[in-house]
Design a protein around this motif. Structure first.
Motif, PDB file in Angstrom:
ATOM      1  N   THR A  96       1.072  -1.550   0.125  1.00 12.62           N
ATOM      2  CA  THR A  96       0.196  -0.094   0.148  1.00 12.62           C
ATOM      3  C   THR A  96       1.122   1.040  -0.092  1.00 12.62           C
ATOM      4  O   THR A  96       1.469   1.855   1.035  1.00 12.62           O
ATOM      5  N   SER A  97       0.841   1.728  -0.489  1.00 12.86           N
ATOM      6  CA  SER A  97       1.952   2.876  -1.490  1.00 12.86           C
ATOM      7  C   SER A  97       1.604   3.718  -2.345  1.00 12.86           C
ATOM      8  O   SER A  97       1.417   2.936  -3.437  1.00 12.86           O
ATOM      9  N   ASN A  98       1.266   4.733  -2.924  1.00 16.86           N
ATOM     10  CA  ASN A  98       1.203   5.594  -3.985  1.00 16.86           C
ATOM     11  C   ASN A  98       2.818   6.215  -4.508  1.00 16.86           C
ATOM     12  O   ASN A  98       2.911   7.155  -4.593  1.00 16.86           O
ATOM     13  N   ILE A  99       3.947   5.333  -3.440  1.00 11.79           N
ATOM     14  CA  ILE A  99       5.325   6.579  -3.775  1.00 11.79           C
ATOM     15  C   ILE A  99       5.906   6.220  -5.151  1.00 11.79           C
ATOM     16  O   ILE A  99       6.448   5.081  -5.430  1.00 11.79           O
ATOM     17  N   THR A 100       5.627   7.596  -6.162  1.00 14.10           N
ATOM     18  CA  THR A 100       6.524   6.756  -7.255  1.00 14.10           C
ATOM     19  C   THR A 100       7.452   8.144  -7.735  1.00 14.10           C
ATOM     20  O   THR A 100       7.029   8.829  -8.056  1.00 14.10           O
ATOM     21  N   TYR A 101       8.877   7.151  -8.026  1.00 14.12           N
ATOM     22  CA  TYR A 101      10.081   8.543  -8.424  1.00 14.12           C
ATOM     23  C   TYR A 101      10.209   8.209 -10.395  1.00 14.12           C
ATOM     24  O   TYR A 101      10.541   7.449 -10.181  1.00 14.12           O
ATOM     25  N   ARG A 102       9.439   9.285 -11.047  1.00 14.91           N
ATOM     26  CA  ARG A 102       9.583   8.872 -12.119  1.00 14.91           C
ATOM     27  C   ARG A 102      11.298   9.397 -12.856  1.00 14.91           C
ATOM     28  O   ARG A 102      11.192  11.132 -12.744  1.00 14.91           O
ATOM     29  N   ILE A 103      11.655   9.007 -13.821  1.00 16.74           N
ATOM     30  CA  ILE A 103      12.997   8.783 -14.140  1.00 16.74           C
ATOM     31  C   ILE A 103      13.803   9.695 -15.486  1.00 16.74           C
ATOM     32  O   ILE A 103      14.068  10.691 -16.051  1.00 16.74           O
ATOM     33  N   TYR A 104      12.381   9.474 -16.722  1.00 17.39           N
ATOM     34  CA  TYR A 104      12.246   9.520 -17.829  1.00 17.39           C
ATOM     35  C   TYR A 104      10.750   9.283 -18.630  1.00 17.39           C
ATOM     36  O   TYR A 104       9.813   8.478 -17.461  1.00 17.39           O
ATOM     37  N   ASP A 105      10.193  10.126 -19.126  1.00 18.44           N
ATOM     38  CA  ASP A 105       8.908  10.344 -19.565  1.00 18.44           C
ATOM     39  C   ASP A 105       8.683  10.459 -21.015  1.00 18.44           C
ATOM     40  O   ASP A 105       7.519  11.309 -21.687  1.00 18.44           O
ATOM     41  N   TYR A 106       9.717  10.450 -21.993  1.00 17.80           N
ATOM     42  CA  TYR A 106       9.330  10.449 -23.138  1.00 17.80           C
ATOM     43  C   TYR A 106       9.742  12.094 -23.907  1.00 17.80           C
ATOM     44  O   TYR A 106       8.676  12.143 -25.134  1.00 17.80           O
ATOM     45  N   ASN A 107       9.207  13.112 -22.801  1.00 18.44           N
ATOM     46  CA  ASN A 107       9.185  13.905 -23.215  1.00 18.44           C
ATOM     47  C   ASN A 107       7.904  14.696 -23.708  1.00 18.44           C
ATOM     48  O   ASN A 107       7.452  15.646 -24.348  1.00 18.44           O
ATOM     49  N   ARG A 108       6.798  13.836 -23.146  1.00 16.28           N
ATOM     50  CA  ARG A 108       5.127  13.337 -23.660  1.00 16.28           C
ATOM     51  C   ARG A 108       4.482  15.540 -23.321  1.00 16.28           C
ATOM     52  O   ARG A 108       4.801  15.338 -21.616  1.00 16.28           O
ATOM     53  N   ILE A 109       3.746  15.727 -22.923  1.00 18.85           N
ATOM     54  CA  ILE A 109       2.768  16.519 -22.959  1.00 18.85           C
ATOM     55  C   ILE A 109       1.611  15.641 -21.956  1.00 18.85           C
ATOM     56  O   ILE A 109       0.618  14.726 -23.105  1.00 18.85           O
ATOM     57  N   ASP A 110       0.943  15.832 -21.405  1.00 21.56           N
ATOM     58  CA  ASP A 110      -0.336  15.734 -20.556  1.00 21.56           C
ATOM     59  C   ASP A 110      -1.267  16.514 -21.005  1.00 21.56           C
ATOM     60  O   ASP A 110      -1.680  17.387 -20.423  1.00 21.56           O
ATOM     61  N   VAL A 111      -2.101  15.682 -21.960  1.00 24.31           N
ATOM     62  CA  VAL A 111      -3.179  17.009 -22.635  1.00 24.31           C
ATOM     63  C   VAL A 111      -4.274  17.748 -21.202  1.00 24.31           C
ATOM     64  O   VAL A 111      -4.972  18.178 -22.099  1.00 24.31           O
ATOM     65  N   LYS A 112      -4.440  16.348 -20.680  1.00 17.29           N
ATOM     66  CA  LYS A 112      -5.080  17.457 -19.713  1.00 17.29           C
ATOM     67  C   LYS A 112      -4.601  18.505 -18.581  1.00 17.29           C
ATOM     68  O   LYS A 112      -5.212  19.554 -18.224  1.00 17.29           O
ATOM     69  N   THR A 113      -3.355  18.777 -18.397  1.00 20.88           N
ATOM     70  CA  THR A 113      -2.859  19.591 -18.036  1.00 20.88           C
ATOM     71  C   THR A 113      -1.828  20.382 -19.342  1.00 20.88           C
ATOM     72  O   THR A 113      -1.755  21.959 -18.932  1.00 20.88           O
ATOM     73  N   GLY A 114      -1.723  20.340 -20.392  1.00 20.37           N
ATOM     74  CA  GLY A 114      -0.805  20.867 -21.560  1.00 20.37           C
ATOM     75  C   GLY A 114       0.407  20.743 -20.908  1.00 20.37           C
ATOM     76  O   GLY A 114       1.521  21.409 -21.735  1.00 20.37           O
ATOM     77  N   LYS A 115       0.798  20.368 -19.886  1.00 19.72           N
ATOM     78  CA  LYS A 115       2.695  20.247 -19.197  1.00 19.72           C
ATOM     79  C   LYS A 115       3.109  18.978 -19.257  1.00 19.72           C
ATOM     80  O   LYS A 115       2.648  17.647 -18.817  1.00 19.72           O
ATOM     81  N   LYS A 116       4.427  18.541 -19.522  1.00 17.01           N
ATOM     82  CA  LYS A 116       5.253  17.765 -19.284  1.00 17.01           C
ATOM     83  C   LYS A 116       4.736  17.342 -17.412  1.00 17.01           C
ATOM     84  O   LYS A 116       5.014  18.451 -16.766  1.00 17.01           O
ATOM     85  N   ARG A 117       5.022  15.618 -17.690  1.00 20.86           N
ATOM     86  CA  ARG A 117       4.948  15.714 -16.224  1.00 20.86           C
ATOM     87  C   ARG A 117       6.461  15.509 -15.187  1.00 20.86           C
ATOM     88  O   ARG A 117       7.684  15.699 -15.791  1.00 20.86           O
ATOM     89  N   ASP A 118       6.468  16.522 -13.932  1.00 19.16           N
ATOM     90  CA  ASP A 118       7.498  16.489 -13.134  1.00 19.16           C
ATOM     91  C   ASP A 118       8.482  15.007 -13.200  1.00 19.16           C
ATOM     92  O   ASP A 118       7.603  13.463 -12.947  1.00 19.16           O
ATOM     93  N   LEU A 119       9.373  14.801 -13.069  1.00 20.81           N
ATOM     94  CA  LEU A 119      10.076  14.684 -13.228  1.00 20.81           C
ATOM     95  C   LEU A 119      10.568  13.890 -11.222  1.00 20.81           C
ATOM     96  O   LEU A 119      10.927  15.177 -11.117  1.00 20.81           O
ATOM     97  N   HIS A 120      11.545  13.372 -11.463  1.00 21.04           N
ATOM     98  CA  HIS A 120      12.260  12.481  -9.449  1.00 21.04           C
ATOM     99  C   HIS A 120      13.586  12.612  -9.220  1.00 21.04           C
ATOM    100  O   HIS A 120      13.866  11.747  -8.377  1.00 21.04           O
ATOM    101  N   ASN A 121      14.356  13.271 -10.163  1.00 20.48           N
ATOM    102  CA  ASN A 121      15.661  12.262 -10.543  1.00 20.48           C
ATOM    103  C   ASN A 121      16.148  12.181  -9.282  1.00 20.48           C
ATOM    104  O   ASN A 121      17.746  12.116  -8.878  1.00 20.48           O
ATOM    105  N   ASP A 122      16.567  13.667  -8.373  1.00 19.24           N
ATOM    106  CA  ASP A 122      16.745  13.589  -6.863  1.00 19.24           C
ATOM    107  C   ASP A 122      16.543  13.213  -6.118  1.00 19.24           C
ATOM    108  O   ASP A 122      18.088  12.409  -5.234  1.00 19.24           O
ATOM    109  N   LEU A 123      15.545  12.491  -6.007  1.00 19.52           N
ATOM    110  CA  LEU A 123      14.537  11.574  -4.961  1.00 19.52           C
ATOM    111  C   LEU A 123      15.163   9.819  -6.065  1.00 19.52           C
ATOM    112  O   LEU A 123      15.567   9.276  -5.098  1.00 19.52           O
ATOM    113  N   ALA A 124      15.020  10.068  -6.707  1.00 21.51           N
ATOM    114  CA  ALA A 124      15.618   8.542  -7.658  1.00 21.51           C
ATOM    115  C   ALA A 124      17.002   7.939  -7.164  1.00 21.51           C
ATOM    116  O   ALA A 124      17.129   7.277  -6.662  1.00 21.51           O
ATOM    117  N   ILE A 125      17.277   8.970  -7.179  1.00 18.80           N
ATOM    118  CA  ILE A 125      19.481   8.376  -8.050  1.00 18.80           C
ATOM    119  C   ILE A 125      20.243   7.525  -6.384  1.00 18.80           C
ATOM    120  O   ILE A 125      20.266   7.009  -6.218  1.00 18.80           O
TER     121      ILE A 125
END
Length: 323
Positions: A192-221
């Motif tokens: 039971t956890s919803n903690i995900t560190y995103r490190i690469y996301d294909y530079n894609r845009i989320d149509v709902k926000t019009g923005k790229k999704r956040d990356l978490h490389n400082d936390l992931a490393i």
């Protein structure tokens, strides 16, 4: 009030990469587009699934634990987790690839997020031709090598890509970099956890926000396991009408049953709830003379106080999950 086998009302999640298979393949009922996840059994704060029917209809997992304690989850589970439910069960449909990501372990997740870590496993229910998963690294990697690949947008080149088919299973321990590829539908069992560190996301845009999704490389490393492993896929037996070991860890245990008969199950030696996930066909569970059906894409939770049941099917594959 007496406990009985419980179904929960799923919670459907929009995802940038979601498709239509949860509706077309698993007969889920929703109107949104790009639904990527069906949370079947969840105690994540703000996303608590509720009992679907019977006298306990509308109760959350926390409600049930408060009321029934060890009779619901098992005495040992209750002693360890109190009114927290330790597992999250999902179905996932990836129309396009998920981000490359990693999850922290219990210690880091507790310190940073006051959460459990996120050890998980996947069971592939359907895969399009040439569909793949990304699990771990393909070559030996240092932290510096990894950083260079991130900066140069070449991280995909050094990940281990594995073509998959129905029935393939993978354990994803915390620290293992991974992603579900396009065209894969699977069952996911996790802490039971919803903690995900995103490190690469294909530079894609989320149509709902019009923005790229956040990356978490400082936390992931700091949490990535850079070791190279020979094999990432689980090898398992599939003998008829018995519980075949799939993944047994300190965080959950999962078996698979390939049923074409009526079998008796006695859980007297297991001090835990049991969750059944139907990944093919359909099954009837009989408890105290009452029949409960579990169809493809459905889950059923057997409270810990119910020790003896019958499972009946002409043809079904069932994941059997417990703590």
């Amino acid at each position: 009030m007496k406990l009985y086998p419980l179904k929960f009302k799923p919670i459907f999640k929009y995802r940038i990469w979601g498709g239509e298979k949860l509706k077309t393949e698993l007969n889920k009922n929703y109107d949104e587009k790009n639904v990527g996840e069906s949370w079947e059994i969840s105690n994540v704060s703000g996303d608590e699934t509720l009992v679907f029917d019977g006298v306990l209809k509308g109760n959350s997992l926390k409600d049930l634990i408060d009321q029934f304690k060890g009779d619901f989850v098992g005495t040992a589970v209750y002693k360890k987790f109190g009114n927290e439910f330790p597992l999250l069960i999902k179905f996932i449909d990836a129309k396009t690839p998920l981000s490359i990501q990693v999850h922290p372990n219990n210690k880091v997740a507790k310190e940073r997020h006051n959460s459990f870590g996120k050890n998980e496993m996947w069971y592939v229910m359907q895969a399009d031709k040439d569909a793949e998963l990304i699990v771990g690294f393909e070559e030996k990697m240092t932290k510096e090598d990894y950083k260079n690949h991130l900066e140069n947008n070449t991280i995909l080149n050094v990940m281990h890509h594995e073509n998959v088919n129905e029935g393939d299973a993978f354990y994803i321990p915390t620290g293992r970099v991974h992603a579900i590829g396009a065209g894969v539908m699977l069952a996911e069992i996790q802490q039971t956890s919803n903690i995900t560190y995103r490190i690469y996301d294909y530079n894609r845009i989320d149509v709902k926000t019009g923005k790229k999704r956040d990356l978490h490389n400082d936390l992931a490393i700091d949490v990535i396991d850079f070791n190279l492993y020979k094999n990432y896929k689980i090898n398992y037996n599939l003998d008829k009408n018995i519980s075949n070991k799939l993944v047994h860890t300190p965080y959950f245990r999962t078996n698979i049953l390939d049923i074409n008969s009526t079998i008796k199950k006695d859980y007297s030696e297991i001090d835990s709830f049991i969750i059944y996930i139907c990944v093919r066909g359909s099954m009837d569970l009989i408890s105290e003379g009452i029949k409960y059906s579990v169809k493809l894409g459905e889950t059923l939770l057997l409270p810990a106080s119910i020790k003896k049941v019958q499972l009946k099917s002409k043809s079904a594959k069932i994941l059997e999950v417990y703590f």
